[in-house]
Scaffold this motif. Structure first.
Motif, PDB file in Angstrom:
ATOM      1  N   ILE A   1       0.834  -1.210   0.000  1.00 37.53           N
ATOM      2  CA  ILE A   1       0.000   0.000   0.000  1.00 37.53           C
ATOM      3  C   ILE A   1       0.867   1.258   0.000  1.00 37.53           C
ATOM      4  CG2 ILE A   1      -1.696   1.322   1.340  1.00 37.53           C
ATOM      5  CD1 ILE A   1      -3.039  -1.380   2.001  1.00 37.53           C
ATOM      6  N   PRO A   2       1.877   1.401   0.873  1.00 32.85           N
ATOM      7  CA  PRO A   2       2.733   2.594   0.794  1.00 32.85           C
ATOM      8  C   PRO A   2       3.516   2.672  -0.530  1.00 32.85           C
ATOM      9  CG  PRO A   2       2.976   1.561   2.930  1.00 32.85           C
ATOM     10  CD  PRO A   2       2.167   0.628   2.083  1.00 32.85           C
ATOM     11  N   ALA A   3       3.968   1.532  -1.051  1.00 38.41           N
ATOM     12  CA  ALA A   3       4.695   1.541  -2.330  1.00 38.41           C
ATOM     13  C   ALA A   3       3.792   2.018  -3.454  1.00 38.41           C
ATOM     14  CB  ALA A   3       5.249   0.155  -2.634  1.00 38.41           C
ATOM     15  N   ALA A   4       2.544   1.603  -3.464  1.00 31.82           N
ATOM     16  CA  ALA A   4       1.599   2.041  -4.491  1.00 31.82           C
ATOM     17  C   ALA A   4       1.328   3.536  -4.349  1.00 31.82           C
ATOM     18  CB  ALA A   4       0.302   1.251  -4.379  1.00 31.82           C
ATOM     19  N   LEU A   5       1.206   4.024  -3.126  1.00 39.10           N
ATOM     20  CA  LEU A   5       0.983   5.454  -2.913  1.00 39.10           C
ATOM     21  C   LEU A   5       2.187   6.275  -3.396  1.00 39.10           C
ATOM     22  CD1 LEU A   5      -0.769   5.436   0.594  1.00 39.10           C
ATOM     23  CD2 LEU A   5      -1.798   5.916  -1.640  1.00 39.10           C
ATOM     24  N   VAL A   6       3.390   5.814  -3.127  1.00 38.45           N
ATOM     25  CA  VAL A   6       4.598   6.523  -3.590  1.00 38.45           C
ATOM     26  C   VAL A   6       4.648   6.519  -5.117  1.00 38.45           C
ATOM     27  CG1 VAL A   6       7.130   6.400  -3.673  1.00 38.45           C
ATOM     28  CG2 VAL A   6       5.936   6.176  -1.506  1.00 38.45           C
ATOM     29  N   GLY A   7       4.338   5.411  -5.728  1.00 35.58           N
ATOM     30  CA  GLY A   7       4.330   5.327  -7.200  1.00 35.58           C
ATOM     31  C   GLY A   7       3.326   6.281  -7.820  1.00 35.58           C
ATOM     32  N   LEU A   8       2.130   6.347  -7.242  1.00 38.29           N
ATOM     33  CA  LEU A   8       1.120   7.275  -7.748  1.00 38.29           C
ATOM     34  C   LEU A   8       1.565   8.728  -7.562  1.00 38.29           C
ATOM     35  CD1 LEU A   8      -2.147   5.522  -6.517  1.00 38.29           C
ATOM     36  CD2 LEU A   8      -1.373   5.777  -8.883  1.00 38.29           C
ATOM     37  N   LEU A   9       2.193   9.039  -6.446  1.00 35.93           N
ATOM     38  CA  LEU A   9       2.674  10.389  -6.188  1.00 35.93           C
ATOM     39  C   LEU A   9       3.770  10.781  -7.181  1.00 35.93           C
ATOM     40  CD1 LEU A   9       2.503  12.853  -4.354  1.00 35.93           C
ATOM     41  CD2 LEU A   9       4.235  11.796  -2.899  1.00 35.93           C
ATOM     42  N   VAL A  10       4.698   9.871  -7.458  1.00 30.86           N
ATOM     43  CA  VAL A  10       5.770  10.146  -8.428  1.00 30.86           C
ATOM     44  C   VAL A  10       5.186  10.374  -9.815  1.00 30.86           C
ATOM     45  CG1 VAL A  10       7.728   9.094  -9.630  1.00 30.86           C
ATOM     46  CG2 VAL A  10       7.599   9.008  -7.140  1.00 30.86           C
ATOM     47  N   SER A  11       4.250   9.568 -10.248  1.00 29.69           N
ATOM     48  CA  SER A  11       3.662   9.751 -11.581  1.00 29.69           C
ATOM     49  C   SER A  11       2.893  11.072 -11.666  1.00 29.69           C
ATOM     50  CB  SER A  11       2.772   8.570 -11.956  1.00 29.69           C
ATOM     51  OG  SER A  11       1.622   8.550 -11.146  1.00 29.69           O
ATOM     52  N   TYR A  12       2.246  11.479 -10.579  1.00 28.58           N
ATOM     53  CA  TYR A  12       1.539  12.758 -10.573  1.00 28.58           C
ATOM     54  C   TYR A  12       2.521  13.919 -10.702  1.00 28.58           C
ATOM     55  CZ  TYR A  12      -0.981  16.814  -8.855  1.00 28.58           C
ATOM     56  OH  TYR A  12      -1.510  18.064  -8.731  1.00 28.58           O
ATOM     57  N   VAL A  13       3.592  13.891  -9.929  1.00 27.60           N
ATOM     58  CA  VAL A  13       4.589  14.965  -9.989  1.00 27.60           C
ATOM     59  C   VAL A  13       5.230  15.017 -11.381  1.00 27.60           C
ATOM     60  CG1 VAL A  13       6.849  15.700  -9.110  1.00 27.60           C
ATOM     61  CG2 VAL A  13       5.058  15.008  -7.526  1.00 27.60           C
ATOM     62  N   TYR A  14       5.532  13.874 -11.956  1.00 23.45           N
ATOM     63  CA  TYR A  14       6.137  13.842 -13.295  1.00 23.45           C
ATOM     64  C   TYR A  14       5.177  14.407 -14.344  1.00 23.45           C
ATOM     65  CZ  TYR A  14       8.439  12.170 -17.486  1.00 23.45           C
ATOM     66  OH  TYR A  14       9.039  12.103 -18.710  1.00 23.45           O
ATOM     67  N   SER A  15       3.894  14.091 -14.257  1.00 27.92           N
ATOM     68  CA  SER A  15       2.938  14.593 -15.247  1.00 27.92           C
ATOM     69  C   SER A  15       2.729  16.095 -15.103  1.00 27.92           C
ATOM     70  CB  SER A  15       1.609  13.859 -15.142  1.00 27.92           C
ATOM     71  OG  SER A  15       0.976  14.180 -13.919  1.00 27.92           O
ATOM     72  N   VAL A  16       2.758  16.638 -13.898  1.00 29.17           N
ATOM     73  CA  VAL A  16       2.613  18.076 -13.685  1.00 29.17           C
ATOM     74  C   VAL A  16       3.864  18.799 -14.170  1.00 29.17           C
ATOM     75  CG1 VAL A  16       2.447  19.862 -11.922  1.00 29.17           C
ATOM     76  CG2 VAL A  16       0.971  17.866 -11.802  1.00 29.17           C
ATOM     77  N   LYS A  17       5.028  18.236 -13.920  1.00 26.61           N
ATOM     78  CA  LYS A  17       6.299  18.848 -14.326  1.00 26.61           C
ATOM     79  C   LYS A  17       6.384  18.972 -15.844  1.00 26.61           C
ATOM     80  CE  LYS A  17      11.232  17.927 -14.241  1.00 26.61           C
ATOM     81  NZ  LYS A  17      12.257  16.980 -13.853  1.00 26.61           N
ATOM     82  N   ASN A  18       5.892  18.003 -16.578  1.00 27.82           N
ATOM     83  CA  ASN A  18       5.983  18.001 -18.040  1.00 27.82           C
ATOM     84  C   ASN A  18       4.711  18.506 -18.715  1.00 27.82           C
ATOM     85  OD1 ASN A  18       8.585  17.044 -18.073  1.00 27.82           O
ATOM     86  ND2 ASN A  18       7.938  14.909 -18.043  1.00 27.82           N
ATOM     87  N   ALA A  19       3.829  19.116 -17.982  1.00 25.06           N
ATOM     88  CA  ALA A  19       2.607  19.639 -18.584  1.00 25.06           C
ATOM     89  C   ALA A  19       2.967  20.749 -19.565  1.00 25.06           C
ATOM     90  CB  ALA A  19       1.670  20.166 -17.509  1.00 25.06           C
ATOM     91  N   GLY A  20       2.421  20.697 -20.741  1.00 26.86           N
ATOM     92  CA  GLY A  20       2.682  21.719 -21.747  1.00 26.86           C
ATOM     93  C   GLY A  20       3.967  21.510 -22.514  1.00 26.86           C
ATOM     94  N   SER A  21       4.675  20.413 -22.300  1.00 26.59           N
ATOM     95  CA  SER A  21       5.937  20.213 -22.998  1.00 26.59           C
ATOM     96  C   SER A  21       5.748  19.553 -24.358  1.00 26.59           C
ATOM     97  CB  SER A  21       6.894  19.379 -22.147  1.00 26.59           C
ATOM     98  OG  SER A  21       6.391  18.067 -21.998  1.00 26.59           O
ATOM     99  N   ASN A  22       4.518  19.297 -24.761  1.00 24.21           N
ATOM    100  CA  ASN A  22       4.293  18.708 -26.077  1.00 24.21           C
ATOM    101  C   ASN A  22       4.709  19.657 -27.194  1.00 24.21           C
ATOM    102  OD1 ASN A  22       3.321  16.405 -24.915  1.00 24.21           O
ATOM    103  ND2 ASN A  22       1.170  17.007 -25.080  1.00 24.21           N
TER     104      ASN A  22
END
Length: 170
Positions: free
Chosen positions: A27-48
Motif C-alpha cells: 500500500i505505501p509503495a503504491a501510494l509513492v508510485g502514484l505520487l511520483v507519476s503525478y509529480v512527473y505529469s505536472v512537471k511536463n505539462a505543456g511540454s508537447n
C-alpha cells in the motif's frame, strides 16, 4: 477494583500474517508510485510543444550582436570607398563569375546594357551576387560604387551627386 475488558486483536493464522505484512509494504509503495507519476505529469505539462520543435530551434540563441565600425564620414561614401568596403571581395578576384575590376573585356557587354540596368542588378542582386553585394549601403552609395567599377572597365558614366538636401545637411 474491576478492570475494563481490553480487546486486543491478534493475527490468528499464518495466512493473516502474510497478508498483513504484504499490505504494509504494498500500500505505501503504491501510494509513492502514484505520487511520483503525478509529480512527473505536472512537471511536463505543456511540454508537447517542445517535442514538435526541432532541436536546432530549441537551442537557437535569443539574439545576436552585430558590431559595425563607426564611420567618420558625414556624407555618402565615394564609389572607391564602397568598392573597397564591399565590392572588392568578389570583383577584385572575379569570384563566382563577377567581372574583375578594370577588365574591359568582361565589363564591355555589361556596360552596353546601360547604367540603369547595371544599377538594378547591383541594388536587387543578380546571379550569385546578393542585393547590394551583401552590404549595407544607401542606393546612392551603391550607384557610386557601380559607376566606379564600370568606369574602371571602360565606361564613361557620370558619378551621381548627393541630393541637394543631403549635401547641405551638416
Amino acid at each position: 477494583m474491576s478492570q475494563a475488558p481490553q480487546t486486543q486483536e491478534s493475527v490468528s493464522s499464518p495466512q493473516q500474517l502474510v497478508v498483513a505484512v504484504l499490505a504494509s509494504f504494498l500500500i505505501p509503495a503504491a501510494l509513492v508510485g502514484l505520487l511520483v507519476s503525478y509529480v512527473y505529469s505536472v512537471k511536463n505539462a505543456g511540454s508537447n510543444a517542445a517535442i514538435t520543435q526541432s532541436a536546432g530551434d530549441r537551442i537557437m540563441p535569443v539574439g545576436t550582436v552585430a558590431i559595425k565600425a563607426a564611420s567618420t564620414s558625414t556624407g555618402p561614401r565615394s564609389g572607391e570607398d564602397v568598392f573597397k568596403a564591399q565590392c572588392a571581395s568578389c570583383h577584385g578576384s572575379g569570384m563566382l563569375g563577377a567581372p574583375k575590376f578594370g577588365d574591359a573585356a568582361a565589363w564591355g557587354p555589361r556596360i552596353a546594357q546601360g547604367v540603369d540596368k547595371l544599377l538594378e542588378h547591383a541594388l536587387k542582386g543578380f546571379n550569385a551576387m546578393p542585393a547590394q553585394g551583401g552590404g549595407d549601403f544607401s542606393d546612392l552609395e551603391v550607384h557610386r560604387g557601380l559607376v566606379y567599377m564600370a568606369n574602371a572597365g571602360g565606361a564613361k558614366f557620370a558619378e551621381p551627386a548627393a541630393p541637394a538636401a543631403a549635401a547641405s545637411a551638416p
